[in-house]
Design a protein around this motif. Structure first.
Motif, PDB file in Angstrom:
ATOM      1  N   TYR A  76       0.867  -1.184   0.000  1.00 40.10           N
ATOM      2  CA  TYR A  76       0.000   0.000   0.000  1.00 40.10           C
ATOM      3  C   TYR A  76       0.900   1.230   0.000  1.00 40.10           C
ATOM      4  N   ALA A  77       0.699   2.092  -0.978  1.00 40.31           N
ATOM      5  CA  ALA A  77       1.504   3.309  -1.079  1.00 40.31           C
ATOM      6  C   ALA A  77       0.604   4.468  -1.487  1.00 40.31           C
ATOM      7  N   SER A  94      -3.426   6.940  -4.194  1.00 40.40           N
ATOM      8  CA  SER A  94      -3.086   5.722  -3.463  1.00 40.40           C
ATOM      9  C   SER A  94      -3.106   4.535  -4.415  1.00 40.40           C
ATOM     10  N   THR A  95      -2.196   3.573  -4.159  1.00 35.47           N
ATOM     11  CA  THR A  95      -2.025   2.442  -5.080  1.00 35.47           C
ATOM     12  C   THR A  95      -1.824   1.142  -4.309  1.00 35.47           C
ATOM     13  N   PRO A  96      -2.885   0.519  -3.822  1.00 34.83           N
ATOM     14  CA  PRO A  96      -2.742  -0.819  -3.220  1.00 34.83           C
ATOM     15  C   PRO A  96      -2.541  -1.890  -4.288  1.00 34.83           C
ATOM     16  N   ASN A  97      -1.714  -2.892  -3.982  1.00 35.38           N
ATOM     17  CA  ASN A  97      -1.421  -3.968  -4.923  1.00 35.38           C
ATOM     18  C   ASN A  97      -1.385  -5.308  -4.206  1.00 35.38           C
ATOM     19  N   ASP A  98      -1.871  -6.342  -4.870  1.00 35.38           N
ATOM     20  CA  ASP A  98      -1.740  -7.727  -4.417  1.00 35.38           C
ATOM     21  C   ASP A  98      -1.289  -8.556  -5.607  1.00 35.38           C
ATOM     22  N   LEU A  99      -0.082  -9.129  -5.512  1.00 37.14           N
ATOM     23  CA  LEU A  99       0.514  -9.835  -6.639  1.00 37.14           C
ATOM     24  C   LEU A  99       1.019 -11.210  -6.212  1.00 37.14           C
ATOM     25  N   LEU A 100       0.985 -12.152  -7.145  1.00 39.11           N
ATOM     26  CA  LEU A 100       1.571 -13.478  -6.950  1.00 39.11           C
ATOM     27  C   LEU A 100       2.600 -13.704  -8.049  1.00 39.11           C
ATOM     28  N   PHE A 101       3.858 -13.874  -7.644  1.00 36.13           N
ATOM     29  CA  PHE A 101       4.942 -14.149  -8.582  1.00 36.13           C
ATOM     30  C   PHE A 101       5.237 -15.648  -8.586  1.00 36.13           C
ATOM     31  N   ILE A 102       5.405 -16.213  -9.781  1.00 36.47           N
ATOM     32  CA  ILE A 102       5.747 -17.628  -9.927  1.00 36.47           C
ATOM     33  C   ILE A 102       6.984 -17.716 -10.811  1.00 36.47           C
ATOM     34  N   ALA A 103       8.035 -18.381 -10.299  1.00 37.12           N
ATOM     35  CA  ALA A 103       9.313 -18.405 -11.014  1.00 37.12           C
ATOM     36  C   ALA A 103       9.897 -19.814 -11.051  1.00 37.12           C
ATOM     37  N   PRO A 104       9.723 -20.556 -12.150  1.00 39.15           N
ATOM     38  CA  PRO A 104      10.456 -21.809 -12.323  1.00 39.15           C
ATOM     39  C   PRO A 104      11.914 -21.506 -12.672  1.00 39.15           C
ATOM     40  N   THR A 105      12.824 -22.288 -12.076  1.00 39.73           N
ATOM     41  CA  THR A 105      14.262 -22.062 -12.257  1.00 39.73           C
ATOM     42  C   THR A 105      14.961 -23.381 -12.536  1.00 39.73           C
ATOM     43  N   TYR A 111       0.519 -12.803 -11.547  1.00 40.02           N
ATOM     44  CA  TYR A 111      -0.910 -12.549 -11.634  1.00 40.02           C
ATOM     45  C   TYR A 111      -1.278 -11.719 -10.418  1.00 40.02           C
ATOM     46  N   GLY A 112      -2.143 -10.739 -10.598  1.00 40.61           N
ATOM     47  CA  GLY A 112      -2.479  -9.940  -9.439  1.00 40.61           C
ATOM     48  C   GLY A 112      -3.589  -8.947  -9.672  1.00 40.61           C
ATOM     49  N   ARG A 113      -3.742  -8.082  -8.677  1.00 42.08           N
ATOM     50  CA  ARG A 113      -4.772  -7.048  -8.670  1.00 42.08           C
ATOM     51  C   ARG A 113      -4.110  -5.736  -8.284  1.00 42.08           C
ATOM     52  N   THR A 114      -4.376  -4.696  -9.063  1.00 47.79           N
ATOM     53  CA  THR A 114      -3.840  -3.378  -8.752  1.00 47.79           C
ATOM     54  C   THR A 114      -4.964  -2.351  -8.790  1.00 47.79           C
ATOM     55  N   GLU A 115      -4.820  -1.317  -7.997  1.00 49.66           N
ATOM     56  CA  GLU A 115      -5.839  -0.268  -7.905  1.00 49.66           C
ATOM     57  C   GLU A 115      -5.160   1.092  -7.887  1.00 49.66           C
ATOM     58  N   VAL A 116      -5.734   2.047  -8.575  1.00 54.13           N
ATOM     59  CA  VAL A 116      -5.249   3.426  -8.557  1.00 54.13           C
ATOM     60  C   VAL A 116      -6.419   4.319  -8.156  1.00 54.13           C
TER      61      VAL A 116
END
Length: 325
Positions: free
Chosen positions: A68-69, A88-99, A119-124
């Motif tokens: 939240y910023a 204001s810019t709340p964010n909820d993100l899911l990062f997936i990284a195969p290595t 994949y995620g959700r962002t708001e402005v």
């Protein structure tokens, strides 16, 4: 944003709303560097054990991110009209990284390649209040929320080990494959290519249970072809310091510093200095636990931001899970 109504249906209240939201957008632009206030590098993404080698073969990293910023600006024209804007810019993100980590050394180092998607959700959310010289105040707000996929980030790393001392070299690219709409404020893709490279160091004393990591990198950006906006070059530093309390559990501190080295380039910006900066500091905890014949690793960390300039600032938290196969 939706297309405006035809002139015949454009009522005075809608003119007021459009004017206020335009003022909010203008103040937000003046308060932030990077187009839309969002750059390629997400501070805090590399931390604990950054340069420590992994077992050869496949692994997966899953990272949940919540942030939240916000920012507030005040603008007064020559006639005394004052506009106060908040973004204001709340964010909820899911990062997936195969290595995939190679067993055969490259230049004496352990080589690995990965591909990170999200994949995620962002708001402005923007709010503007305008006060006339006579003291009359009018306000309005806008809210744009979006869920979807973000850009893809391939990365290559080289890691060298010399006892307690570990060294890292990395290069990564931001490919503009994410959801983007030039007419919307909330976007999960940047709509331009970015290139980032740097190096890091990790000190790991397994006997005393002490860990320290630092990663320094530079980001270069191409123009957004839909807006002719190019984010300036920036430098970023991520650090971690932790102490093991037993064989599997450690606690400590994490931090980052982000500084824009070059001003943004876009039509209408002129020579105004929009270089941004921010720093973050907070706690972390990590835990190794056995699943089958492998040890998985979970890490929880949070940052409180300070020393922000020309960008939103607030707090963010990461919950990451490393799964070796």
């Amino acid at each position: 944003m939706k297309n405006p109504p035809r002139r015949s249906a454009f009522r005075p209240s809608q003119l007021l709303r459009a004017g206020l939201l335009a003022a909010a957008a203008l103040c937000a632009a003046q308060a932030q560097a990077d187009e839309g206030g969002m750059g390629f590098w997400l501070p805090g993404q590399i931390g604990t054990f950054a340069a420590v080698q992994n077992d050869p073969g496949w692994s997966w990293t899953f990272s949940g991110y919540h942030a939240y910023a916000d920012s507030a600006t005040r603008n007064q024209n020559k006639k005394g009209r004052v506009t106060n804007a908040q973004l204001s810019t709340p964010n909820d993100l899911l990062f997936i990284a195969p290595t995939y980590t190679f067993a055969t050394p490259v230049a004496g180092a352990q080589a690995a390649i990965s591909l990170t998607g999200l994949y995620g959700r962002t708001e402005v959310y923007a709010n503007a209040a305008t006060t006339t010289p006579k003291g009359k105040t009018r306000s309005d707000s806008s809210d744009d929320t979006r869920s979807g996929i973000g850009d893809l980030y391939p990365m290559a790393t080289l890691k060298w080990n010399f006892g307690k001392h570990n060294y890292l070299a990395y290069a990564t690219v931001g490919a503009p494959t994410g959801d983007y709409d030039v007419n919307r404020a909330a976007n999960l893709g940047l709509n331009h290519w970015s290139y980032d490279a740097g190096g890091g160091y990790s000190y790991l004393d397994e006997k005393n249970g002490t860990e320290f990591s630092a990663v320094l990198g530079l980001t270069f950006n191409q123009k957004n072809p839909d807006t002719d906006y190019r984010n300036g070059t920036d430098a970023h530093l991520d650090i971690s310091l932790s102490q093991f309390l037993n064989e599997d559990f450690h606690i400590g501190l994490v931090g980052y510093a982000y500084h824009q080295l070059e001003n943004d380039d876009a039509p209408g910006l002129g020579k105004k200095n929009l270089k941004s900066q921010v720093a973050g500091l907070g706690p972390q905890a990590g835990y190794f636990f056995k699943v089958g014949q492998h040890k998985w690793y979970a890490n929880l960390k949070a940052y409180d931001e300070f020393d922000a300039k020309n960008r939103t600032a607030g707090w963010n938290a990461w919950l990451s899970l490393f799964v070796p196969l």
